[in-house]
Design a protein around this motif. Structure first.
Motif, PDB file in Angstrom:
ATOM      1  N   GLU A  39       0.825  -1.215   0.000  1.00 56.99           N
ATOM      2  CA  GLU A  39       0.000   0.000   0.000  1.00 56.99           C
ATOM      3  C   GLU A  39       0.853   1.255   0.000  1.00 56.99           C
ATOM      4  OE1 GLU A  39      -2.368  -0.633   3.435  1.00 56.99           O
ATOM      5  OE2 GLU A  39      -3.618  -2.173   2.491  1.00 56.99           O
ATOM      6  N   ALA A  89       2.272   1.639  -3.495  1.00 55.43           N
ATOM      7  CA  ALA A  89       1.213   1.996  -4.447  1.00 55.43           C
ATOM      8  C   ALA A  89       0.876   3.481  -4.391  1.00 55.43           C
ATOM      9  CB  ALA A  89      -0.035   1.171  -4.161  1.00 55.43           C
ATOM     10  N   PHE A 149       3.721   5.197  -9.275  1.00 58.50           N
ATOM     11  CA  PHE A 149       2.823   4.047  -9.346  1.00 58.50           C
ATOM     12  C   PHE A 149       1.348   4.430  -9.175  1.00 58.50           C
ATOM     13  CE2 PHE A 149       6.693   2.146  -7.156  1.00 58.50           C
ATOM     14  CZ  PHE A 149       7.247   1.649  -8.325  1.00 58.50           C
ATOM     15  N   SER A 150       1.093   5.483  -8.438  1.00 55.04           N
ATOM     16  CA  SER A 150      -0.290   5.779  -8.039  1.00 55.04           C
ATOM     17  C   SER A 150      -1.250   6.029  -9.203  1.00 55.04           C
ATOM     18  CB  SER A 150      -0.316   6.964  -7.067  1.00 55.04           C
ATOM     19  OG  SER A 150       0.168   8.138  -7.679  1.00 55.04           O
ATOM     20  N   LEU A 165      -2.648   2.632  -9.859  1.00 58.10           N
ATOM     21  CA  LEU A 165      -3.132   1.801  -8.752  1.00 58.10           C
ATOM     22  C   LEU A 165      -4.131   2.490  -7.835  1.00 58.10           C
ATOM     23  CD1 LEU A 165       0.272   0.142  -7.724  1.00 58.10           C
ATOM     24  CD2 LEU A 165      -1.477  -0.770  -9.250  1.00 58.10           C
ATOM     25  N   ARG A 166      -4.315   3.823  -7.988  1.00 53.11           N
ATOM     26  CA  ARG A 166      -5.124   4.536  -6.992  1.00 53.11           C
ATOM     27  C   ARG A 166      -6.582   4.089  -6.981  1.00 53.11           C
ATOM     28  NH1 ARG A 166      -4.447   9.277 -10.471  1.00 53.11           N
ATOM     29  NH2 ARG A 166      -2.821   9.998  -9.037  1.00 53.11           N
ATOM     30  N   HIS A 223      -1.624  -6.265  -8.808  1.00 52.69           N
ATOM     31  CA  HIS A 223      -0.963  -4.962  -8.928  1.00 52.69           C
ATOM     32  C   HIS A 223      -0.147  -4.889 -10.220  1.00 52.69           C
ATOM     33  CE1 HIS A 223      -1.821  -5.242  -4.602  1.00 52.69           C
ATOM     34  NE2 HIS A 223      -1.839  -3.932  -4.619  1.00 52.69           N
ATOM     35  N   PHE A 280       8.388  -1.732  -9.039  1.00 58.42           N
ATOM     36  CA  PHE A 280       7.401  -1.882  -7.973  1.00 58.42           C
ATOM     37  C   PHE A 280       7.790  -3.013  -7.022  1.00 58.42           C
ATOM     38  CE2 PHE A 280       3.367  -3.520  -6.232  1.00 58.42           C
ATOM     39  CZ  PHE A 280       2.869  -2.350  -5.663  1.00 58.42           C
TER      40      PHE A 280
END
Length: 258
Positions: free
Chosen positions: A151, A154, A159-160, A163-164, A218, A230
């Motif tokens: 988390e 992410a 990355f966000s 993945l958000r 992910h 990641f």
């Protein structure tokens, strides 16, 4: 529809020693005479499916998995068993076997399925009256440190964007919620029926184990050029050697006699 992704089945098959050991323990709880038809709900690459087939030498195993690559690998691994094992690529939330099975087994699968109410309804519908369900999956508190590391990674800027808006990757259910869902679906829990069990795993191949056992959903959302970054970011934030504290949710129930 479940939020399913395909897996690197050959890599998973190579590193899934802990999952096989857990599967052996669940298999030991399953009472079989040897001529039953058994559903392996989430058969993966077929390692434990073979062990299940050994328990029913005069019966049949139906292995179901949502990942086409897992089913393909399982077909290769289990080809010598012929028609004693039937393998199907299917989402368990849409499961329709077209027949009733004598027993249901599942290992390391249910926590990947977000809707356990529908899951148990589907399993109940394909189990004959009196048939047992023996399963184990990740439960409440499972790999908590790993979850926090994922988390945190992410939320990083690179990355966000990908993945958000991602729904939860897992459903690590509690004992109470699971028991309630089983009863709503029509199952009668055995005694103790639903319980948690702690396991500690130090993977032989930490990076490959993490990639194939925990990051599948992910990584499927990330561009290929960010996937290794990641994995390195998550593992780099955790203690070495990598030690994962698992909490396994055990399920023992049956469909009541009609």
């Amino acid at each position: 529809m479940n939020d399913t992704v395909d897996w690197d089945a050959s890599a998973y098959d190579r590193v899934a020693d802990p999952q096989e050991q857990w599967g052996r323990e669940v298999l030991a709880r399953l009472e079989l005479t040897g001529d039953e038809t058994v559903l392996d709900a989430g058969c993966g690459s077929g390692r434990v499916t073979r062990l299940l087939a050994e328990r029913v030498p005069n019966g049949r195993v139906i292995g179901v998995d949502a990942s086409p690559s897992m089913i393909e690998t399982a077909r290769e691994q289990l080809a010598d068993l012929g028609d004693r094992v039937e393998l199907r690529a299917a989402d368990l939330l849409e499961l329709e076997l077209g027949e009733e099975v004598d027993a249901i087994f599942s290992n390391a699968t249910f926590h990947w399925i977000l809707d356990h109410d529908e899951l148990f309804r589907r399993l109940f519908a394909c189990l004959r009256p009196g048939g047992p369900l023996e399963a184990q999956c990740g439960g409440e508190g499972n790999v908590a440190e790993w979850q926090r590391a994922i988390e945190s990674a992410a939320g990083l800027e690179r990355f966000s964007p990908y993945l958000r808006d991602m729904p939860s990757a897992w459903n690590f259910a509690s004992v109470g919620d699971t028991r309630d869902r089983l009863v709503r679906a029509g199952f009668a829990p055995n005694e103790p029926g639903v319980w948690l069990e702690r396991k500690v795993v130090e993977p032989r191949e930490p990076r490959e184990f993490a990639r194939t056992s925990g990051f599948a959903k992910h990584l499927a959302r990330l561009p290929e050029d960010l996937r290794d970054d990641f994995i390195d970011t998550v593992l780099g934030s955790m203690a070495r050697p990598l030690v994962l504290e698992y909490v396994r949710l055990n399920i023992s129930a049956r469909r009541p006699e009609a």
